[in-house]
Design an enzyme around this catalytic site. Structure first.
Site, short mmCIF file in Angstrom:
data_model
loop_
_atom_site.label_atom_id
_atom_site.label_comp_id
_atom_site.label_asym_id
_atom_site.label_seq_id
_atom_site.Cartn_x
_atom_site.Cartn_y
_atom_site.Cartn_z
N GLU A 95 -87.63 47.60 104.82
CA GLU A 95 -86.85 47.57 106.06
C GLU A 95 -86.78 46.14 106.61
O GLU A 95 -85.70 45.63 106.92
CB GLU A 95 -87.53 48.47 107.09
CG GLU A 95 -87.06 48.31 108.50
CD GLU A 95 -88.19 48.60 109.50
OE1 GLU A 95 -88.31 49.75 109.92
OE2 GLU A 95 -88.95 47.65 109.83
N ASP B 283 -83.91 53.76 104.78
CA ASP B 283 -83.27 52.85 105.73
C ASP B 283 -83.42 51.40 105.27
O ASP B 283 -82.51 50.58 105.41
CB ASP B 283 -83.84 53.03 107.14
CG ASP B 283 -85.30 52.65 107.25
OD1 ASP B 283 -86.02 52.75 106.24
OD2 ASP B 283 -85.73 52.25 108.35
#
Lengths: 756, 364
Positions: B69, B126
């Site tokens: 991330e 993500d």
């Protein structure tokens, strides 16, 4: 669940995932319902294709997404926020760099402040954060605080190591929304000695950024008062007021910024507000900005007061692109309304000092300086020995120590010493003090009374007096003589007529003054502006050292090196080390007794010749002073942070400003603002702002008065007196020449008659 | 509005979202610009605070770990700030240390002080999404074709391994938080904040992986559904019968879900119900100079935790400003590199969202 997962992983993993991927890659892939109906549970492969047991996955996932995972700084929800202080704003300019502490000096002193409060009911206390000289006797050194002329509390000066705060309770009823006048009267006593010398060692300082009204919370909609509070805080901390979004203003930028900053500066008075430009996207500094002006384009012009993300007060100015400023708020000039303007004095009649704004002054300390400023017309020139007269009403206590005295000064020059003995306890009315009227000057003048009362004994703390020991009556009168309408070249006239728009910059200015500096100086010129200044056309040219050649010298010679010596030689003041410095600068003193200069030759003839030449120069200089040489000599003794120049008498409304590299423009701006209010500003042809914030001025000895009115029988004597007094040697020489010619003619006449 | 911003908005609108043109007067456009010019000190401060010279983005609150991330976020920022050198260093470090999986996705975490720095090779979708998005945008900005190739690989892998139909078919496609660990029986656990509609649509449009765009569309609908009952929670599970709390995960609207309104606003969806819900909470709870809510009970709106980090205040300011019309200026604070990595990075994202989509929300 673990069992089910295990089954899924062991039995279906390898077959299912490729199938799922395949399905996803196709239109109309497998639905969730289909998954559920088939009883197949999708658990994808590990990266390496090796089996990862379900328990490990569960553990890793639980660790990974623990709700306790820290993702920021947690704060205590019950914790009270940082204290908010609406700081004290001095009414008068201090001449010090922004953010400086304010000092009370001497035995008795008083200072006035403005306190801006958006919500009076929100005030918890009044805080004074101070520290004092170790010389103070804490038991008797105290300050009394008055808010809107009502006494609200008394505190002691007892912090000698570092600043410490004292909170005084405050009744909300004593406060007003908006500006409040706060006065602090300090009484300080020396812990060991008594007398004037001891008085000079007494001081206490107030940290303005940490002194003021303590608020329970920040007002969400503080309006203009809240914004002024923020501006006062920005000034007190020295951080200054940010201007954001100015680049979008385009061609109207100067008009908008000048209008907004000018209004703010005029409203707050006192020291100029430091301004600096900032971008929309910035990195936080050590302190959060307390006030900001943000320009944003919008459909219509309007001003709103909001709060920034950092908690600062923001005036959001919404503007229509390319349109000039309109609809700006009028901030009330509360501070200026409490500062007394200098009164113009009438000539040729006794003027009561009460007419000048003087109120009977009482002195209750061993040393005191009582000052009264007044103005003379700009065309006032008196160079003769005409006399002015002060008729003084005063009274002093009986039994004052031997050596007590009151000195009367006019513009810093002592004109009379009045012993305070023999007539104690009896009012003395109309005591005549005559002085040379040439000590007066056009514009601002100061009459001061310096009271000196020795300690008795000097090596013990002063005894407490029950009341004042001396008073100067407001009915004392000042009678000044007539002056013809004349003009003596002086930068003062241009200086007092400068306006915010008077600043002038060229392409080289940016080397010495950046955009923030310009806006700060512009704010300084919004202070003390004269009503009819605009018509004077006065200009202040901001110069870089590299551009020194563009200054009109008006025939005065000075070198760039001498200017650099003043500005570049750090904080060394006055004559400190001047021997070495003068040697370095190559400046030579002209004087018969100057033996310090190394002699180039020891030969008797040469030494004698040098002595003769120096004597000649000395005599020549005495008879006809050469201002250029004197200016060089004067500059060699100055050290400062800025220089103002006005050398060309043909350009009386033009001034030039140079600053030392690295100097604090807020200090320069403050000195300018203070000088415009107090009249102690730059005068003459060259003025240096020294490192203590005082202007040192040089007056050309050969400047000539200019008559501004027709010569008439009524003014003839005064006009001639001024001209003769300006350069007496010329008239002496002229008369001598006339006498000589007359003698020659007479002699020739005698001889001629004898011949015949 | 520059061409890139215009395309961004066009892409969001054309993908069938609920994008409505922000009420920005034409003159407000002059407030936006190239961040590498108008905010260079901010980027320098972020790099100084969180980026090591070798390209590793450090999260000090998390044992000095680095995550896919953070690498993706950092690379996206480097792209926006036109810093190819920083981008390259982050890219190379990530490829060398986290690209350990055969499926082209990234291992989610790197622990510098462990003997085995990557003990868990599971991914974080993500992180993969932002990594791919950053690569895609970088391929344009820096004219490097290899970045686009790598972005396509990841986009394809995400679609293959992490996007699946929801157990309740009416909800369409969902994105799993990772390849492993979130599918149990008939229940799928998801994290709504992993949806970044703008990123998914741009990637879909550029790489041809249409599942990402479909997932974005379905995700927005899911968020709308969730916002009907309150704030969007950090986690939830989907069963054939509907939405249920995710057992063992945060049920609050906390540090995860705080990104939901940010990503929606960034995607041009300032009027989305999830944004409106959060805006109402901020309006009710935020006080000048006081810490801002970071963990909130979704239904009651009770604030459970607050933070003084400027990044969270910036995010709240963006959300509060984006929904309102005619009131230029937001109360975003200045960027402060003394705050932890996560709010600092979200603050820069908020800045990009303002610059790209809502220029009238520049900080006052």
């Amino acid at each position: 669940m673990k069992a089910v997962l295990a089954i899924a992983i062991a039995g279906a993993r390898r077959a299912l995932v490729p199938a799922l991927c395949l399905a996803l890659a196709q239109p109309g892939f497998m639905t969730g319902a289909a998954l559920a109906q088939g009883g197949i549970i999708a658990v994808p492969l590990g990266d390496s294709g090796e089996a990862v047991d379900a328990e490990t996955i569960e553990r890793l996932t639980a660790e990974r997404f623990s709700p306790d995972r820290a993702r920021g700084t947690q704060a205590d929800m019950t914790q009270a926020g940082a204290e908010i202080i609406s700081p004290l704003r001095p009414l008068r300019a201090t001449g010090q760099p922004a953010g400086s502490a304010l000092r009370f000096s001497g035995e008795a002193n008083r200072l006035e402040f403005m306190l801006y409060l958006p919500e009076p009911g929100n005030v918890r206390a009044l805080r004074l954060t101070s520290r004092s000289s170790i010389n103070l006797l804490p038991e008797r050194s105290q300050f009394r605080v008055y808010l809107n002329d009502a006494h609200i509390g008394t505190g002691q000066f007892e912090n000698f190591v570092d600043f410490a705060a004292l909170d005084l309770p405050i009744d909300a009823g004593a406060l007003r929304q908006g500006g409040n006048l706060l006065r602090i009267e300090a009484s300080q006593y020396h812990r060991i000695y008594c007398g004037p010398d001891a008085s000079f060692a007494l001081w206490s300082e107030i940290d303005l950024s940490r002194s003021g009204a303590v608020l329970d919370s920040l007002p969400e909609d503080g309006g203009a008062e809240g914004f002024l509070m923020g501006v006062a805080a920005a000034a007190a901390s020295g951080a200054g007021v940010e201007i954001r979004g100015a680049s979008g203003l385009g061609a109207q930028a100067d008009a908008w910024i000048g209008e907004v900053t000018g209004r703010l500066s005029a409203a707050l008075g006192g020291d100029p507000l430091p301004f600096h430009f900032s971008d929309f996207w910035t990195v936080a500094g050590e302190s959060e900005p307390a006030a900001r002006i943000t320009f944003l384009p919008a459909e219509q012009q309007r001003v709103r007061f909001r709060m920034s993300g950092e908690g600062g007060q923001v005036m959001v100015v919404e503007y229509r692109p390319d349109e000039p400023p309109q609809s700006l708020p009028d901030f009330p000039a509360l501070a200026a309304s409490h500062v007394q303007d200098e009164q113009m004095i009438d000539l040729q009649r006794p003027v009561a000092m009460s007419e000048l704004g003087f109120r009977t002054a009482e002195v209750a300390s061993r040393y005191a300086l009582v000052e009264q400023r007044f103005r003379l017309p700009d065309d006032f020139v008196l160079l003769t020995n005409a006399k002015a007269e002060l008729r003084l009403d005063y009274i002093y206590a009986d039994g004052l120590p031997r050596g007590s005295m009151m000195l009367v000064h006019v513009n810093g020059t002592n004109v009379r010493l009045l012993p305070l003995r023999g007539e104690g306890g009896r009012p003395i009315e109309g005591f005549p003090v005559r002085f040379e009227a040439r000590l007066l000057r056009a514009g601002s003048n100061t009459l001061s009374f310096e009271v000196i009362i020795p300690g008795e004994p000097v090596d013990l703390p002063c005894a407490t007096w029950d009341g004042p020991v001396l008073a100067i009556g407001e009915d004392s009168t000042l009678d000044l003589p007539y002056s013809p309408s004349m003009f003596l070249p002086d930068m003062h006239f241009a200086f007092v007529n400068l306006l915010p728009d008077s600043l002038s910059a060229n392409e080289l200015t940016a080397r010495a003054f950046d955009a923030d500096d310009l806006i700060t100086l512009r704010g300084a010129l919004a202070t003390g502006a004269r009503a009819r200044a605009a018509s004077s056309g006065a200009r202040l040219h901001l110069l870089a050292l590299d551009d020194l050649g563009s200054v009109p010298t008006g025939g005065y010679g000075f070198s760039r090196r001498s200017i650099e010596t003043v500005l570049l030689d750090g904080g060394a003041s006055g004559l400190a080390g001047d021997g070495a410095q003068q040697g370095a600068s190559g400046i030579q003193r002209v004087g018969l007794l100057d033996t310090a200069r190394p002699r180039e030759s020891t030969a008797g003839m040469s030494a004698g010749w040098e002595w003769v030449m120096r004597a000649f120069h000395q005599a020549s200089h005495f008879l006809h002073p050469r201002a250029g040489t004197m200016l060089e000599e004067w500059l060699a003794e100055q050290r400062g942070q800025a220089i103002m120049l006005q050398l060309d008498p043909a350009r009386p409304n033009q001034m030039w400003l140079l600053r030392a590299p690295g100097s604090d423009v807020s200090a320069i701006a403050s000195a300018i603002a203070a000088a415009r209010v107090t009249g102690g500003g730059p005068r003459g042809q060259v003025a240096v702002l020294d490192h203590d914030g005082n202007w040192q001025s040089w007056f050309a000895p050969d400047r000539q008065p200019v008559l501004l009115e027709p010569l008439s029988p009524g003014n003839l004597r005064h006009v001639l007196g001024n001209f003769v007094s300006a350069m007496p040697i010329r008239y002496v020489a002229g008369l001598f020449f006339l006498a000589l010619v007359s003698a020659v003619v007479a002699l020739r006449l005698v001889i001629a008659t004898r011949e015949s | 509005m520059n061409r890139r911003n215009f395309l961004t908005l066009l892409g969001a609108a054309g993908a069938g979202g609920t994008f409505t043109a922000p009420p920005v007067a034409a003159q407000l456009i002059r407030l936006s610009g190239d961040l590498s010019e108008i905010a260079a000190p901010v980027w320098a401060a972020w790099k100084e605070g969180y980026l090591q010279p070798d390209g590793r983005v450090v999260d000090r609150l998390q044992q000095n770990a680095s995550h896919s991330e953070g690498q993706g976020y950092g690379m996206l920022l480097a792209t926006e700030f036109n810093d190819h050198d920083a981008f390259r260093r982050m890219f190379e470090w990530t490829e060398a240390n986290l690209a350990l999986r055969r499926d082209m996705l990234l291992a989610w975490r790197y622990l510098p002080d462990e003997a085995q720095p990557v003990p868990d090779r599971n991914n974080a979708s993500d992180g993969d999404l932002f990594y791919a998005w950053a690569l895609m945008r970088a391929s344009r900005r820096f004219s490097e074709r290899r970045y686009l190739h790598r972005a396509a690989e990841i986009a394809q892998a995400l679609a293959e391994h992490c996007i699946m139909p929801a157990p309740n078919e009416s909800l369409g496609l969902v994105m799993l938080p990772a390849v492993q660990g979130f599918v149990h029986d008939e229940r799928v656990t998801i994290n709504p904040s992993y949806l970044m509609p703008l990123a998914m649509r741009e990637l879909a449009a550029t790489t041809g992986v249409s599942a990402l765009a479909q997932c974005a569309r379905d995700g927005e609908a899911l968020l709308r559904l969730l916002a009907g009952d309150g704030l969007v929670p950090d986690w939830l599970s989907i069963t054939p019968n509907g939405l249920v709390p995710a057992e063992g995960f945060s049920e609050n609207a906390g540090y995860e879900a705080i990104r939901v309104p940010l990503f929606l606003v960034w995607s041009g969806l300032g009027q989305h119900p999830a944004v409106e819900q959060m805006k109402r909470v901020y309006e009710r709870t935020i006080r000048p100079g006081a810490p801002v809510p970071t963990v909130i009970e979704p239904v009651s709106g009770v604030v459970l935790e607050v933070s003084p980090d400027p990044g969270y205040r910036a995010l709240a300011a963006l959300v509060s400003c984006a929904g309102q019309g005619g009131e230029p200026g937001s109360d975003m604070p200045a960027f402060d590199p003394r705050q932890p990595y996560y709010p600092a990075t979200l603050q820069l994202f908020s800045m990009i969202a303002v610059n790209e989509v809502f220029p009238q929300c520049v900080p006052i």
